[in-house]
Design an enzyme around this catalytic site. Sequence first.
Site, PDB file in Angstrom:
ATOM      1  N   ASP A 172      -3.944  -1.852   7.901  1.00 27.51           N
ATOM      2  CA  ASP A 172      -4.543  -2.638   6.825  1.00 27.51           C
ATOM      3  C   ASP A 172      -3.622  -3.626   6.125  1.00 27.51           C
ATOM      4  O   ASP A 172      -3.899  -4.057   5.019  1.00 27.51           O
ATOM      5  CB  ASP A 172      -5.088  -1.670   5.765  1.00 27.51           C
ATOM      6  CG  ASP A 172      -3.996  -0.762   5.203  1.00 27.51           C
ATOM      7  OD1 ASP A 172      -2.818  -1.031   5.453  1.00 27.51           O
ATOM      8  OD2 ASP A 172      -4.345   0.212   4.502  1.00 27.51           O
TER       9      ASP A 172
ATOM     10  N   GLU B 211      -6.215   2.799  13.907  1.00 26.80           N
ATOM     11  CA  GLU B 211      -6.471   3.306  12.545  1.00 26.80           C
ATOM     12  C   GLU B 211      -7.573   2.483  11.864  1.00 26.80           C
ATOM     13  O   GLU B 211      -7.400   1.892  10.809  1.00 26.80           O
ATOM     14  CB  GLU B 211      -5.204   3.329  11.698  1.00 26.80           C
ATOM     15  CG  GLU B 211      -5.292   4.343  10.555  1.00 26.80           C
ATOM     16  CD  GLU B 211      -4.140   4.257   9.568  1.00 26.80           C
ATOM     17  OE1 GLU B 211      -4.070   3.313   8.772  1.00 26.80           O
ATOM     18  OE2 GLU B 211      -3.291   5.162   9.581  1.00 26.80           O
TER      19      GLU B 211
ATOM     20  N   HIS C 297      11.347   1.769  -2.738  1.00 24.58           N
ATOM     21  CA  HIS C 297      10.877   0.678  -1.860  1.00 24.58           C
ATOM     22  C   HIS C 297      11.689  -0.593  -2.163  1.00 24.58           C
ATOM     23  O   HIS C 297      12.117  -0.786  -3.299  1.00 24.58           O
ATOM     24  CB  HIS C 297       9.393   0.469  -2.167  1.00 24.58           C
ATOM     25  CG  HIS C 297       8.667  -0.413  -1.193  1.00 24.58           C
ATOM     26  ND1 HIS C 297       8.824  -1.772  -1.166  1.00 24.58           N
ATOM     27  CD2 HIS C 297       7.754  -0.120  -0.227  1.00 24.58           C
ATOM     28  CE1 HIS C 297       8.057  -2.288  -0.221  1.00 24.58           C
ATOM     29  NE2 HIS C 297       7.391  -1.299   0.372  1.00 24.58           N
TER      30      HIS C 297
ATOM     31  N   GLU D 197      -5.543  -4.170   0.881  1.00 29.57           N
ATOM     32  CA  GLU D 197      -5.719  -3.446   2.142  1.00 29.57           C
ATOM     33  C   GLU D 197      -7.181  -3.161   2.492  1.00 29.57           C
ATOM     34  O   GLU D 197      -7.556  -3.183   3.666  1.00 29.57           O
ATOM     35  CB  GLU D 197      -4.918  -2.140   2.125  1.00 29.57           C
ATOM     36  CG  GLU D 197      -3.408  -2.328   2.185  1.00 29.57           C
ATOM     37  CD  GLU D 197      -2.762  -2.602   0.827  1.00 29.57           C
ATOM     38  OE1 GLU D 197      -3.497  -2.677  -0.184  1.00 29.57           O
ATOM     39  OE2 GLU D 197      -1.536  -2.756   0.774  1.00 29.57           O
TER      40      GLU D 197
ATOM     41  N   ARG E 173       0.601  -2.701  -4.503  1.00 27.11           N
ATOM     42  CA  ARG E 173       0.477  -3.929  -5.302  1.00 27.11           C
ATOM     43  C   ARG E 173      -0.370  -3.721  -6.552  1.00 27.11           C
ATOM     44  O   ARG E 173      -0.052  -4.226  -7.617  1.00 27.11           O
ATOM     45  CB  ARG E 173      -0.154  -5.040  -4.457  1.00 27.11           C
ATOM     46  CG  ARG E 173       0.855  -5.961  -3.808  1.00 27.11           C
ATOM     47  CD  ARG E 173       0.138  -7.068  -3.040  1.00 27.11           C
ATOM     48  NE  ARG E 173       1.017  -8.192  -2.765  1.00 27.11           N
ATOM     49  CZ  ARG E 173       1.978  -8.212  -1.845  1.00 27.11           C
ATOM     50  NH1 ARG E 173       2.219  -7.143  -1.131  1.00 27.11           N
ATOM     51  NH2 ARG E 173       2.707  -9.296  -1.655  1.00 27.11           N
TER      52      ARG E 173
ATOM     53  N   HIS F 265       4.668   2.028  -4.365  1.00 24.56           N
ATOM     54  CA  HIS F 265       4.858   0.623  -3.964  1.00 24.56           C
ATOM     55  C   HIS F 265       3.602  -0.235  -4.068  1.00 24.56           C
ATOM     56  O   HIS F 265       3.676  -1.458  -3.986  1.00 24.56           O
ATOM     57  CB  HIS F 265       5.377   0.556  -2.526  1.00 24.56           C
ATOM     58  CG  HIS F 265       4.340   0.899  -1.490  1.00 24.56           C
ATOM     59  ND1 HIS F 265       3.418  -0.009  -1.041  1.00 24.56           N
ATOM     60  CD2 HIS F 265       4.076   2.054  -0.841  1.00 24.56           C
ATOM     61  CE1 HIS F 265       2.639   0.576  -0.140  1.00 24.56           C
ATOM     62  NE2 HIS F 265       3.005   1.823  -0.001  1.00 24.56           N
TER      63      HIS F 265
HETATM   64  C1  UD1 Z   1       3.260  -3.948   2.452  1.00 25.62           C
HETATM   65  C2  UD1 Z   1       1.775  -3.987   2.750  1.00 25.62           C
HETATM   66  C3  UD1 Z   1       1.128  -2.663   2.333  1.00 25.62           C
HETATM   67  C4  UD1 Z   1       1.869  -1.464   2.917  1.00 25.62           C
HETATM   68  C5  UD1 Z   1       3.344  -1.585   2.597  1.00 25.62           C
HETATM   69  C6  UD1 Z   1       4.113  -0.469   3.239  1.00 25.62           C
HETATM   70  C7  UD1 Z   1       0.528  -6.082   2.517  1.00 25.62           C
HETATM   71  C8  UD1 Z   1      -0.079  -7.060   1.604  1.00 25.62           C
HETATM   72  N1  UD1 Z   1       1.139  -5.046   1.974  1.00 25.62           N
HETATM   73  O1  UD1 Z   1       3.409  -3.877   1.030  1.00 25.62           O
HETATM   74  O2  UD1 Z   1      -0.208  -2.644   2.780  1.00 25.62           O
HETATM   75  O3  UD1 Z   1       1.345  -0.299   2.346  1.00 25.62           O
HETATM   76  O4  UD1 Z   1       3.840  -2.824   3.076  1.00 25.62           O
HETATM   77  O5  UD1 Z   1       5.388  -0.323   2.684  1.00 25.62           O
HETATM   78  O6  UD1 Z   1       0.472  -6.259   3.720  1.00 25.62           O
HETATM   79  N2  UD1 Z   1      11.198  -6.055   1.089  1.00 25.62           N
HETATM   80  C9  UD1 Z   1      12.492  -6.175   1.547  1.00 25.62           C
HETATM   81  N3  UD1 Z   1      12.813  -5.564   2.735  1.00 25.62           N
HETATM   82  C10 UD1 Z   1      11.929  -4.839   3.455  1.00 25.62           C
HETATM   83  C11 UD1 Z   1      10.626  -4.716   2.979  1.00 25.62           C
HETATM   84  C12 UD1 Z   1      10.272  -5.341   1.799  1.00 25.62           C
HETATM   85  O7  UD1 Z   1      13.325  -6.816   0.930  1.00 25.62           O
HETATM   86  O8  UD1 Z   1      12.313  -4.315   4.503  1.00 25.62           O
HETATM   87  C13 UD1 Z   1      10.824  -6.726  -0.184  1.00 25.62           C
HETATM   88  C14 UD1 Z   1      10.676  -8.229  -0.061  1.00 25.62           C
HETATM   89  O9  UD1 Z   1      11.129  -8.842  -1.236  1.00 25.62           O
HETATM   90  C15 UD1 Z   1       9.157  -8.411   0.002  1.00 25.62           C
HETATM   91  C16 UD1 Z   1       8.696  -7.279  -0.901  1.00 25.62           C
HETATM   92  O10 UD1 Z   1       9.584  -6.216  -0.628  1.00 25.62           O
HETATM   93  O11 UD1 Z   1       8.769  -9.666  -0.472  1.00 25.62           O
HETATM   94  C17 UD1 Z   1       7.291  -6.822  -0.709  1.00 25.62           C
HETATM   95  O12 UD1 Z   1       6.991  -6.650   0.671  1.00 25.62           O
HETATM   96  P1  UD1 Z   1       5.472  -6.931   1.173  1.00 25.62           P
HETATM   97  O13 UD1 Z   1       5.390  -6.660   2.632  1.00 25.62           O
HETATM   98  O14 UD1 Z   1       5.036  -8.279   0.718  1.00 25.62           O
HETATM   99  O15 UD1 Z   1       4.630  -5.889   0.351  1.00 25.62           O
HETATM  100  P2  UD1 Z   1       4.725  -4.299   0.286  1.00 25.62           P
HETATM  101  O16 UD1 Z   1       4.550  -3.909  -1.134  1.00 25.62           O
HETATM  102  O17 UD1 Z   1       5.922  -3.844   1.027  1.00 25.62           O
HETATM  103  N1  UDP Z   2       8.647   6.604   4.756  1.00 22.83           N
HETATM  104  C1  UDP Z   2       9.948   6.503   5.272  1.00 22.83           C
HETATM  105  N2  UDP Z   2      11.001   6.355   4.405  1.00 22.83           N
HETATM  106  C2  UDP Z   2      10.823   6.299   3.057  1.00 22.83           C
HETATM  107  C3  UDP Z   2       9.493   6.382   2.539  1.00 22.83           C
HETATM  108  C4  UDP Z   2       8.429   6.512   3.429  1.00 22.83           C
HETATM  109  O1  UDP Z   2      10.135   6.546   6.489  1.00 22.83           O
HETATM  110  O2  UDP Z   2      11.821   6.184   2.328  1.00 22.83           O
HETATM  111  C5  UDP Z   2       7.508   6.731   5.705  1.00 22.83           C
HETATM  112  C6  UDP Z   2       6.475   7.794   5.417  1.00 22.83           C
HETATM  113  O3  UDP Z   2       6.805   9.027   6.020  1.00 22.83           O
HETATM  114  C7  UDP Z   2       5.197   7.207   6.018  1.00 22.83           C
HETATM  115  C8  UDP Z   2       5.393   5.725   5.837  1.00 22.83           C
HETATM  116  O4  UDP Z   2       6.789   5.515   5.634  1.00 22.83           O
HETATM  117  O5  UDP Z   2       5.113   7.452   7.413  1.00 22.83           O
HETATM  118  C9  UDP Z   2       4.605   5.263   4.648  1.00 22.83           C
HETATM  119  O6  UDP Z   2       5.000   3.984   4.312  1.00 22.83           O
HETATM  120  P1  UDP Z   2       4.582   3.305   2.942  1.00 22.83           P
HETATM  121  O7  UDP Z   2       4.389   4.342   1.898  1.00 22.83           O
HETATM  122  O8  UDP Z   2       5.584   2.236   2.718  1.00 22.83           O
HETATM  123  O9  UDP Z   2       3.212   2.576   3.343  1.00 22.83           O
HETATM  124  P2  UDP Z   2       1.676   3.024   3.344  1.00 22.83           P
HETATM  125  O10 UDP Z   2       1.525   4.236   4.193  1.00 22.83           O
HETATM  126  O11 UDP Z   2       1.288   3.243   1.920  1.00 22.83           O
HETATM  127  O12 UDP Z   2       0.996   1.843   3.904  1.00 22.83           O
END
Ligand code: UD1
Ligand code: UDP
Length: 373
Positions: free
Chosen positions: A98, A120, A244, A134, A213, A211
């Site tokens: 999603d 999924e 995160h 999502e 939004r 984490h």
């Molecule tokens: C995204 C997904 C969310 C998912 C989540 C899992 C969207 C809109 N959101 O949310 O569905 O649950 O990932 O974690 O698709 N960043 C880093 N390094 C990383 C990852 C993130 O620096 O490896 C920082 C960056 O500044 C980035 C911000 O985190 O801009 C947010 O990342 P983003 O993918 O936009 O949203 P998530 O909250 O991670």
């Molecule tokens: N996870 C991980 N390291 C962390 C936190 C979460 O590997 O420090 C794993 C967790 O076991 C799960 C996945 O990341 O499999 C969930 O990711 P997240 O919560 O970022 O996204 P969501 O599932 O909400 O989309």
Amino acid sequence: MNKIKVMSIFGTRPEAIKMAPVIKELEGHEGIESVVCVTAQHREMLDQVLDLFEIKPDYDLNIMKPGQTLSEITSRVLLGLEEVIKEVKPHMVLVHGDTTTTFAGALAAFYQQVKVGHVEAGLRSGNMYSPYPEEINRILTGRLSHLHFAPTLGNKKNLLSEGISEESIVLTGNTVIDALLQVVKEDYRFEDARLNHIDYRNKKVILLTAHRRENLGGPMINIFSAVKEITEKNTDVEVVFPVHLSPQVRRLAYEILGEVKNVHLIEPLDYAPFANLMAKSYLILTDSGGIQEEAPALGKPVLVLRTETERPEAVEAGTVKIAGIEKERIVALTEELLHHRQTYEGMANAVNPYGDGRASQRTVEAIVKHFGK
Ligand code: UD1
Ligand code: UDP
């Protein structure tokens, strides 16, 4: 057609964890040519998973920018994938779940008239703004897909009720269980000495993640303030919070919890240590989707820091409770699990509504069948 060319597209940590076993299965099938394209919507958190499962992407769009907006992610993924799909010419694109990568990946494939398989599929909360974005990403991806891999019967029913044809839905289980079974070990030792030094027997270890939004801002302040109050009231509690990498999450986490005794703010953990930390903790507080699926299999109670869930199976099974985003209720429900043995035991049953570890195999078999092989 000699081999079925399947291109998997993903970009964030949870997609990578849940697609890793599917990719291994695709790679191992002699009738399939597997191509992997990562958008790198996440960078470090994606690379952690690619390294663990030894996946080397054929294409990497490397789109991540700090504090990226939804429109930025969508447009960068669409433009990047246009080139890649034209070059690879896959018979089917696979997307997962999603995220914005999922939706933009499906849309990019549709623009090139390439078939889409949605892993999924069929999870619904019924609220278009939660999880945001999502819920809508899932619905739109469903409209663009030719094959829907539904983890549970409830997910399948959701798809049927939206007019998706039964022949295009495959009940698979969730691939997260396939991944989890590979990494959780009874005698696991952490590389991070701080995690080995925690007294998991005599302390009540709460694992926290946040984490989403829709929780950024007020709700997250409530959540972190609740955690602060819980540790102040209960000296036998230790909280571990792998924070995160989102800058907005980090700012609030360090502002509210940075100096709190018995709260350990650490960097996002690799999947193997994280899954094993879940297995060793007392209780999990989270707004994550994937963790709601993993924790029941490990028999760990989960309080979900959201107002509803698109994963009702574990709530029905009794391991997951929706705690909401108000401080008082989060504190009250946590206290109950800390102090009432019966409530705790009632939730700590290992149940697993999400599959038997063979979801990836079923997914790949269905793709092969779809192409008449
Ligand atoms: C995204 C997904 C969310 C998912 C989540 C899992 C969207 C809109 N959101 O949310 O569905 O649950 O990932 O974690 O698709 N960043 C880093 N390094 C990383 C990852 C993130 O620096 O490896 C920082 C960056 O500044 C980035 C911000 O985190 O801009 C947010 O990342 P983003 O993918 O936009 O949203 P998530 O909250 O991670
Ligand atoms: N996870 C991980 N390291 C962390 C936190 C979460 O590997 O420090 C794993 C967790 O076991 C799960 C996945 O990341 O499999 C969930 O990711 P997240 O919560 O970022 O996204 P969501 O599932 O909400 O989309």
